[in-house]
Design an enzyme around this catalytic site. Structure first.
Site, PDB file in Angstrom:
ATOM      1  N   GLY A   1      87.321  56.701  11.073  1.00 21.54           N
ATOM      2  CA  GLY A   1      88.543  56.563  12.030  1.00 21.54           C
ATOM      3  C   GLY A   1      89.621  56.152  11.149  1.00 21.54           C
ATOM      4  O   GLY A   1      89.353  55.848  10.052  1.00 21.54           O
TER       5      GLY A   1
ATOM      6  N   HIS B   1      98.659  73.120   5.672  1.00 26.60           N
ATOM      7  CA  HIS B   1      98.713  73.795   4.503  1.00 26.60           C
ATOM      8  C   HIS B   1      99.948  74.501   4.403  1.00 26.60           C
ATOM      9  O   HIS B   1     100.176  75.425   3.602  1.00 26.60           O
ATOM     10  CB  HIS B   1      97.523  74.771   4.169  1.00 26.60           C
ATOM     11  CG  HIS B   1      96.430  73.808   3.839  1.00 26.60           C
ATOM     12  ND1 HIS B   1      94.992  74.290   3.742  1.00 26.60           N
ATOM     13  CD2 HIS B   1      96.133  72.354   4.060  1.00 26.60           C
ATOM     14  CE1 HIS B   1      94.217  72.978   3.626  1.00 26.60           C
ATOM     15  NE2 HIS B   1      94.719  72.138   3.929  1.00 26.60           N
ATOM     16  N   THR B   2     100.935  74.520   5.660  1.00 25.79           N
ATOM     17  CA  THR B   2     102.083  75.075   5.208  1.00 25.79           C
ATOM     18  C   THR B   2     103.373  74.519   4.157  1.00 25.79           C
ATOM     19  O   THR B   2     104.191  74.866   3.824  1.00 25.79           O
ATOM     20  CB  THR B   2     103.064  75.131   6.442  1.00 25.79           C
ATOM     21  OG1 THR B   2     104.280  75.764   6.248  1.00 25.79           O
ATOM     22  CG2 THR B   2     103.184  73.741   7.251  1.00 25.79           C
TER      23      THR B   2
ATOM     24  N   SER C   1      91.100  52.979   5.631  1.00 27.79           N
ATOM     25  CA  SER C   1      89.521  52.859   4.483  1.00 27.79           C
ATOM     26  C   SER C   1      89.772  53.434   3.446  1.00 27.79           C
ATOM     27  O   SER C   1      89.482  52.839   2.264  1.00 27.79           O
ATOM     28  CB  SER C   1      88.283  53.068   5.252  1.00 27.79           C
ATOM     29  OG  SER C   1      88.380  54.317   5.817  1.00 27.79           O
TER      30      SER C   1
ATOM     31  N   GLU D   1      86.387  54.952  -1.149  1.00 25.08           N
ATOM     32  CA  GLU D   1      86.641  56.701  -0.667  1.00 25.08           C
ATOM     33  C   GLU D   1      87.644  57.046  -1.667  1.00 25.08           C
ATOM     34  O   GLU D   1      87.309  58.414  -1.872  1.00 25.08           O
ATOM     35  CB  GLU D   1      87.313  56.497   0.769  1.00 25.08           C
ATOM     36  CG  GLU D   1      86.516  56.147   1.536  1.00 25.08           C
ATOM     37  CD  GLU D   1      86.953  55.757   3.191  1.00 25.08           C
ATOM     38  OE1 GLU D   1      88.086  56.579   3.454  1.00 25.08           O
ATOM     39  OE2 GLU D   1      86.424  55.048   3.905  1.00 25.08           O
TER      40      GLU D   1
ATOM     41  N   ARG E   1      98.259  64.396   4.312  1.00 21.25           N
ATOM     42  CA  ARG E   1      96.788  64.732   3.717  1.00 21.25           C
ATOM     43  C   ARG E   1      96.006  63.267   3.831  1.00 21.25           C
ATOM     44  O   ARG E   1      94.776  63.253   3.881  1.00 21.25           O
ATOM     45  CB  ARG E   1      96.664  65.405   2.486  1.00 21.25           C
ATOM     46  CG  ARG E   1      95.162  65.742   2.124  1.00 21.25           C
ATOM     47  CD  ARG E   1      95.241  66.490   0.896  1.00 21.25           C
ATOM     48  NE  ARG E   1      93.827  67.106   0.583  1.00 21.25           N
ATOM     49  CZ  ARG E   1      93.183  66.759  -0.429  1.00 21.25           C
ATOM     50  NH1 ARG E   1      93.901  66.248  -1.444  1.00 21.25           N
ATOM     51  NH2 ARG E   1      92.017  67.081  -0.656  1.00 21.25           N
TER      52      ARG E   1
ATOM     53  N   ASN F   1      88.411  63.537  -2.772  1.00 21.20           N
ATOM     54  CA  ASN F   1      89.915  62.421  -2.842  1.00 21.20           C
ATOM     55  C   ASN F   1      89.925  62.390  -4.422  1.00 21.20           C
ATOM     56  O   ASN F   1      91.106  62.185  -4.647  1.00 21.20           O
ATOM     57  CB  ASN F   1      89.510  61.184  -2.118  1.00 21.20           C
ATOM     58  CG  ASN F   1      89.382  61.101  -0.660  1.00 21.20           C
ATOM     59  OD1 ASN F   1      89.871  62.121  -0.086  1.00 21.20           O
ATOM     60  ND2 ASN F   1      88.676  60.414  -0.086  1.00 21.20           N
TER      61      ASN F   1
ATOM     62  N   HIS G   1      92.642  62.418   5.620  1.00 20.35           N
ATOM     63  CA  HIS G   1      91.497  61.905   5.091  1.00 20.35           C
ATOM     64  C   HIS G   1      91.011  60.437   5.285  1.00 20.35           C
ATOM     65  O   HIS G   1      89.827  59.935   5.030  1.00 20.35           O
ATOM     66  CB  HIS G   1      91.696  62.140   3.211  1.00 20.35           C
ATOM     67  CG  HIS G   1      91.297  63.249   3.098  1.00 20.35           C
ATOM     68  ND1 HIS G   1      90.877  63.775   1.633  1.00 20.35           N
ATOM     69  CD2 HIS G   1      91.431  64.790   3.631  1.00 20.35           C
ATOM     70  CE1 HIS G   1      90.762  64.987   1.635  1.00 20.35           C
ATOM     71  NE2 HIS G   1      91.383  65.701   2.534  1.00 20.35           N
TER      72      HIS G   1
ATOM     73  N   PRO H   1      86.020  68.149   4.968  1.00 14.86           N
ATOM     74  CA  PRO H   1      85.822  69.313   4.670  1.00 14.86           C
ATOM     75  C   PRO H   1      86.132  70.128   3.387  1.00 14.86           C
ATOM     76  O   PRO H   1      86.982  69.476   2.828  1.00 14.86           O
ATOM     77  CB  PRO H   1      86.364  70.275   5.804  1.00 14.86           C
ATOM     78  CG  PRO H   1      87.819  69.282   6.019  1.00 14.86           C
ATOM     79  CD  PRO H   1      87.110  67.877   5.968  1.00 14.86           C
TER      80      PRO H   1
ATOM     81  N   VAL I   1      87.486  59.430   8.182  1.00 17.11           N
ATOM     82  CA  VAL I   1      86.337  58.673   7.572  1.00 17.11           C
ATOM     83  C   VAL I   1      86.210  57.342   8.352  1.00 17.11           C
ATOM     84  O   VAL I   1      87.368  56.518   7.857  1.00 17.11           O
ATOM     85  CB  VAL I   1      86.141  58.596   6.022  1.00 17.11           C
ATOM     86  CG1 VAL I   1      85.009  57.650   5.492  1.00 17.11           C
ATOM     87  CG2 VAL I   1      86.518  59.942   5.536  1.00 17.11           C
TER      88      VAL I   1
END
Ligand code: HEM
Ligand SMILES: *[C@@H]1O[C@H](CO)[C@@H](O)[C@H](O)[C@H]1NC(C)=O
Ligand SMILES: *[C@@H]1O[C@H](CO)[C@@H](O)[C@H](O)[C@H]1NC(C)=O
Ligand SMILES: *[C@@H]1O[C@H](CO)[C@@H](O)[C@H](O)[C@H]1NC(C)=O
Ligand SMILES: *[C@@H]1O[C@H](CO)[C@@H](O)[C@H](O)[C@H]1NC(C)=O
Length: 326
Positions: A74, A192-193, A78, A87, A64, A93, A68, A162, A72
């Site tokens: 690329g 999300h598995t 960051s 961020e 994840r 986050n 994330h 999202p 943002v």
């Protein structure tokens, strides 16, 4: 034999993507650091393995983290930058993204054997791939050569990532904005598995859902009851598996769950039976629910696509410490 054949196909697909992407220099390559930091793979692998032995979930958290990061400005590390305008403090986050310490520990080891060579963004991409692999998911060669960005973009994270409460259409738009399409939405949601989510992100489905029904009608009844009991104390930080049938194993059960109304987040279940999901994504959910090999193959391809989202604006650098610009 099947595996090597699909990897061969991937190499050709990657080439095709690069050639088709006119105007954008395709800088990422396989084994970018083989001469400058041959220890890279062993070091990252060791750290991710140890972190997952202590806590399996860390594999999911690292996956994840890469997502994330990439959405943002690329894939530019960051998300790793400290500071109140970082961020890390963006809504998607804060108190949610994990794995920063694992990346730090990898960076420390790398700086001692090949100082100022490997970017933090590449460490994140590689760590994510081992998180997938050690969870039982597919192996893929991560393309490397990313530069670390010079700025964090908190509003970019707030607006670009999202949320689980969004309609599928608007999630698709956010993927489109970074060059990914609705196939990628379905494939990458399969991440999300593995991993966990907090009550705060799905408790809206458990009570007072709408004027006509207290519980989300697309949430299977017995799962709803157990989630209600988990979240009833009002602690939004309680966590539960995103994949109720095999929490720590990277497989296609995520999609099978959706067919049984056992997706945890609205944005998961919506891929199968929201109006926009029925129009756009339902068929693919069905495909992956019955064909795990197809899911693995497409997942690798979409991860490579996501990992190619280019650094925005500045040229970038190789950070010495992933938490601060040089
Ligand atoms: C499609 C839109 C997506 C939405 C709305 C979404 C939303 C979420 C939410 C709300 C959580 C739980 C956060 C928390 O409890 O604090 C989560 C966890 C997770 N997400 Fe997503 N996600 C999406 C796509 C992705 C993608 C593309 C990936 C990676 C390729 C991904 C990988 C993960 C993983 C592995 C976890 C578990 C992390 C852990 O246990 O530490 N997600 N996601
Ligand atoms: C932050 O991200 C947004 C897109 O979400 C972009 O329009 C903006 O230029 C970025 N800002 C910086 C400073 O990179
Ligand atoms: C999404 O892009 C991939 C190429 O990366 C392509 O194979 C696939 O057909 C596209 N899906 C849609 C729905 O356009
Ligand atoms: C349920 O939702 C309605 C409308 O959004 C709101 O007025 C009401 O206060 C809510 N009830 C509870 C118990 O949260
Ligand atoms: C979750 O934990 C964080 C950090 O400990 C705390 O600040 C926050 O208020 C908690 N959130 C919820 C919804 O309970």
């Amino acid at each position: 034999m099947e595996l090597s054949y699909s990897r061969l196909l991937l190499v050709f697909s990657v080439l095709a993507l690069c050639l088709g992407n006119q105007g954008v220099r395709c800088e990422l390559t396989d084994h970018f650091y083989d001469n400058t930091c041959p220890q890279l793979y062993a070091i990252v692998q060791q750290h991710v393995f140890a972190a997952m032995r202590a806590e399996m979930r860390m594999g999911a958290s690292l996956l994840r983290l890469h997502f994330h990061d990439c959405f943002v400005n690329g894939c530019d590390g960051s998300i790793l930058l400290d500071g109140s305008d970082g961020e890390k403090f963006a809504q998607p986050n804060l108190n949610s993204v994990r794995g920063y310490e694992v990346i730090d520990a990898i960076k420390v080891d790398l700086e001692s054997v090949c100082p100022e060579v490997v970017s933090c963004a590449d460490i994140v991409a590689l760590a994510a791939s081992y998180g997938v692999l050690f969870s039982g998911g597919p192996y893929y060669d991560v393309l490397l050569g990313r530069k670390d960005g010079l700025v964090a973009n908190q509003s970019g994270a707030d607006n670009g990532l999202p949320a689980p409460f969004e309609p599928i259409d608007s999630i698709i738009q956010k993927f489109n904005a970074v060059g990914l399409n609705k196939t990628d939405v379905v494939v990458l949601s399969g991440a999300h598995t593995i991993g966990r989510a907090r009550c705060a992100l799905f408790s809206n489905r458990l009570s007072n859902f709408s004027v006509t029904s207290s519980v989300d009608p697309t949430l299977e009844a017995s799962l709803a009851v157990s989630l209600q009991s988990l979240c009833s104390g009002g602690d939004g930080n309680q966590t539960t598996a995103l994949d109720v049938s095999s929490a720590d194993v990277f497989d296609n059960n995520y999609y099978q769950n959706l067919l049984a109304n056992k997706g945890l987040l609205s944005s998961d279940q919506g891929l199968y039976d929201s109006p926009e999901g029925i129009a756009n994504t339902k068929d693919l959910v069905e495909t992956y629910s019955s064909d795990g090999e197809q899911f693995f193959c497409d997942f690798v391809w979409s991860m490579i696509k996501m990992g190619n989202i280019p650094l925005k604006g500045s040229e970038g650098e190789i950070r010495k410490n992933c938490r601060v610009v040089n």
